[in-house]
Design a protein around this motif. Structure first.
Motif, short mmCIF file in Angstrom:
data_model
loop_
_atom_site.label_atom_id
_atom_site.label_comp_id
_atom_site.label_asym_id
_atom_site.label_seq_id
_atom_site.Cartn_x
_atom_site.Cartn_y
_atom_site.Cartn_z
N THR A 8 0.78 -1.14 0.03
CA THR A 8 0.45 -0.11 0.20
C THR A 8 0.97 1.34 -0.04
O THR A 8 0.38 2.07 -0.79
CB THR A 8 -0.96 -0.11 1.18
OG1 THR A 8 -0.20 -0.24 1.98
CG2 THR A 8 -2.25 -1.13 0.64
N LEU A 13 -3.87 6.29 -2.21
CA LEU A 13 -5.47 6.37 -1.85
C LEU A 13 -5.48 7.60 -3.10
O LEU A 13 -5.07 9.56 -2.49
CB LEU A 13 -5.28 7.03 -0.49
CG LEU A 13 -6.65 7.23 0.25
CD1 LEU A 13 -7.83 6.12 0.19
CD2 LEU A 13 -6.75 6.60 1.49
N GLU A 46 -15.30 5.97 -8.39
CA GLU A 46 -14.58 4.56 -8.29
C GLU A 46 -13.73 3.97 -9.41
O GLU A 46 -12.64 3.51 -9.52
CB GLU A 46 -15.63 3.64 -7.24
CG GLU A 46 -15.04 1.87 -6.38
CD GLU A 46 -15.77 1.20 -6.45
OE1 GLU A 46 -15.77 -0.31 -5.93
OE2 GLU A 46 -16.96 1.05 -6.99
N ALA A 51 -11.01 5.67 -4.52
CA ALA A 51 -11.19 4.82 -3.31
C ALA A 51 -12.12 4.86 -1.88
O ALA A 51 -12.05 4.25 -1.40
CB ALA A 51 -9.78 4.02 -2.60
N LEU A 84 -16.65 1.60 -2.39
CA LEU A 84 -15.60 2.87 -1.41
C LEU A 84 -15.61 3.16 -0.60
O LEU A 84 -16.30 2.00 0.62
CB LEU A 84 -16.32 4.06 -1.89
CG LEU A 84 -15.64 3.80 -3.67
CD1 LEU A 84 -16.78 5.64 -3.98
CD2 LEU A 84 -14.48 4.72 -3.79
N SER A 270 -6.68 0.20 -4.29
CA SER A 270 -7.70 -0.37 -4.87
C SER A 270 -8.58 -0.39 -3.51
O SER A 270 -7.99 0.27 -2.86
CB SER A 270 -7.52 -2.27 -4.88
OG SER A 270 -7.40 -2.12 -4.15
N THR A 271 -9.58 -0.29 -3.65
CA THR A 271 -10.66 0.03 -2.09
C THR A 271 -10.14 -0.84 -0.82
O THR A 271 -10.23 -0.37 0.00
CB THR A 271 -12.31 -0.05 -2.31
OG1 THR A 271 -12.31 -1.64 -2.89
CG2 THR A 271 -12.80 1.04 -3.61
N ALA A 274 -7.43 0.56 0.50
CA ALA A 274 -7.27 1.84 1.27
C ALA A 274 -8.06 0.91 2.29
O ALA A 274 -7.99 1.91 3.49
CB ALA A 274 -8.39 2.46 0.57
N ARG A 275 -8.73 0.18 2.54
CA ARG A 275 -8.88 -0.59 3.46
C ARG A 275 -8.20 -0.79 4.74
O ARG A 275 -8.17 -1.12 5.63
CB ARG A 275 -10.39 -1.38 3.62
CG ARG A 275 -11.83 -0.81 2.38
CD ARG A 275 -12.95 -1.40 2.89
NE ARG A 275 -13.76 -1.33 2.22
CZ ARG A 275 -14.83 -0.47 2.44
NH1 ARG A 275 -14.65 -0.80 4.09
NH2 ARG A 275 -15.62 -0.43 2.50
#
Length: 286
Positions: A8, A13, A46, A51, A84, A270-271, A274-275
């Protein structure tokens, strides 16, 4: 300090802030202010590389509101239509009462904004006294909502240090901040101001993004990417795509940010990434 996964750290982001509370729909018809427009915008952004979405809601007359039903409708609508990360603004409009701004978390977002101090905001004042900041921070911890600490002034960086010392780490253990530069009356939208803010960040910060208001959006985006930061773009912050060309849709700003990030060899996150970066609680039903 929480360690950011290498995969990441090598990506960007991209947050989209599609609406805000300052621009009138009558002046900018392309501004997404209805629930349907918000969901359509989320889907398109998206696909373009965003994200995370930072949401302000409007009422039936397109006026800024913190109405609970409309906030919940926005969260549910975007969550059902996209993956998202859903972030609600707790700032609302500069005229919203502090007590009402705390109720934003009742709408069960993944994330919320937490501005680290009062600041001049054009002709108004964006009020964020210390007691309100602490109450919002502790409520976010209790509700397991991840705050994004918004920094409009260098003094806000010091306030973040004080918040962490007094309240501990946020839910999830990560600390993500967003520098907001170029608001009239606040920190200027210059790379020098951004670098000064970065030099003051406490070591607990695990990731940061930057937002350049108006014509400062491109210089700040370039500076943030070159310094390893993330990006926030959208019609809340900028209504002009290029000289003589207004923004027609938020996806244009997201798409350009994605191109810049890819050119800098830090393509959009990607989402799912991001999470992971933000350590948000999974509230999705699917």
């Amino acid at each position: 300090m929480t360690t950011v996964p290498a995969r990441t750290a090598a990506r960007t982001l991209i947050t989209v802030a599609p609406t805000g509370a300052e621009t009138a729909k009558a002046d900018v018809p392309a501004l997404p202010t209805t629930p349907e427009e918000l969901v359509e915008t989320a889907i398109a952004c998206e696909a373009a590389g965003a994200a995370l979405i930072h949401i302000h809601v409007r009422d039936a007359d397109h006026r800024p509101t913190l109405d609970q039903a409309l906030l919940r409708e926005a969260v549910v609508g975007v969550r059902e239509a996209t993956d998202l990360v859903v972030q609600l603004s707790t700032g609302g409009a500069v005229t919203d009462a502090l007590e009402q701004r705390l109720t934003v978390l009742d709408a069960d977002p993944d994330s919320c904004s937490l501005t680290c101090g009062t600041t001049n905001f054009g002709d108004g004042v964006f009020l964020n006294p210390w007691g309100f900041m602490v109450d919002l921070y502790r409520l976010a911890q209790e509700r397991e909502v991840v705050p994004e600490f918004e920094l409009f002034e260098l003094g806000h960086v010091h306030a973040l240090r004080r918040l962490i010392d007094e309240c501990g780490l946020p839910y999830g253990g990560t600390v993500h901040v967003d520098f907001v530069l170029g608001v009239p009356g606040s920190m200027p939208g210059t790379p020098q101001a951004l670098m000064a803010g970065l030099a003051l960040l406490p070591p607990e910060v695990t990731s940061w993004s930057a937002t350049g208001i108006g014509r400062t959006h491109l210089p700040i985006a370039a500076a943030a990417l070159s310094a390893g930061g993330h990006l926030r773009v959208g019609m809340e912050d900028n209504l002009i795509f290029a000289k003589g060309r207004p923004v027609g849709h938020n996806r244009e700003l997201v798409g350009r940010a994605a191109e810049l990030a890819t050119l800098m060899q830090r393509p959009p996150m990607s989402t799912a990434e991001a999470r992971e970066l933000l350590a948000v609680k999974d509230r999705r039903s699917r």
